[in-house]
Write an enzyme that holds these catalytic residues in place. Structure first.
Site, short mmCIF file in Angstrom:
data_model
loop_
_atom_site.label_atom_id
_atom_site.label_comp_id
_atom_site.label_asym_id
_atom_site.label_seq_id
_atom_site.Cartn_x
_atom_site.Cartn_y
_atom_site.Cartn_z
CG ASN A 84 -2.25 0.70 0.96
OD1 ASN A 84 -2.27 1.75 0.34
ND2 ASN A 84 -3.34 0.12 1.44
CG HIS A 114 24.37 2.71 10.01
ND1 HIS A 114 24.95 3.04 8.80
CD2 HIS A 114 23.03 2.86 9.83
CE1 HIS A 114 24.01 3.39 7.94
NE2 HIS A 114 22.84 3.28 8.54
N GLY A 140 -0.25 -1.32 9.24
CA GLY A 140 0.24 0.02 8.92
C GLY A 140 1.27 0.56 9.89
CE LYS A 164 14.41 -9.84 21.66
NZ LYS A 164 14.50 -10.14 22.99
#
Length: 185
Positions: A84, A114, A140, A164
């Site tokens: 969507n 990072h 969403g 997880k």
């Protein structure tokens, strides 16, 4: 010797400023511009752009613009996948999506990560793959973090942050997402 692209896909530290990677991201951004701005509606031309952007997709990949990704070629999905509006896939590592998977508005999948050390973070990054099994629904504004596997048949509640792995046939919600019950049993 491994290229920076090889290192990226393998999950090793790599230099994102490598000329090949910059060129690949520019290519994706040009295709995304055509999809998100020029076409915007799902037309035959938009479907061709999606096929060029994400060549490893099964039948009936549907992307509702706007959509964003880093490369596109690291995304593979089965049949009947639906994104969507406002979905983001940072596909520095492989993103493997099964069949019949639905992404609600604003879902973000992040493979990029990072180093914790500031000095390394200035020049290097790494990425971990994301795998989503068949028959999943991702609610969403969900964020799926690097290295996560979501088993088949799962539902992830809106606004969740998945940090997880989620076992198959589970309903998981929250920040961080936790399994609250099994499904289909």
């Amino acid at each position: 010797m491994m290229t920076e692209k090889d290192k990226m896909i393998a999950g090793d530290y790599y230099n994102a400023g490598d000329t090949t990677l910059v060129k690949d991201r520019r290519r994706a951004k040009n295709l995304l511009h055509r999809l998100n701005v020029t076409e915007y509606r799902i037309t035959k031309k938009a479907r061709e752009i999606i096929k060029e952007l994400i060549p490893n997709a099964g039948a009936n990949l549907y992307i509702e613009p706007p959509f964003h990704c880093d490369y596109g070629y690291n995304i593979s999905c089965g049949a009947n996948v639906y994104f969507n509006v406002n979905c983001v896939v940072l596909d520095c590592a492989p993103v493997i999506i099964g069949s019949n998977v639905f992404f609600a508005p604003g879902v973000h999948l992040y493979t990029a990560t990072h180093p914790l050390e500031a000095e390394l973070r200035c020049t290097l990054e790494s990425a971990l793959p994301i795998t989503i099994g068949d028959d999943c629904w991702i609610g969403g504004n969900t964020v799926i973090c690097p290295g996560i596997t979501i088993g088949k048949g799962c539902v992830i509640g809106a606004g969740s942050v998945v940090t997880k792995d989620i076992p198959e046939n589970s309903l998981a919600v929250g920040n961080p997402a936790k399994v609250i019950r099994k499904l289909n049993q």
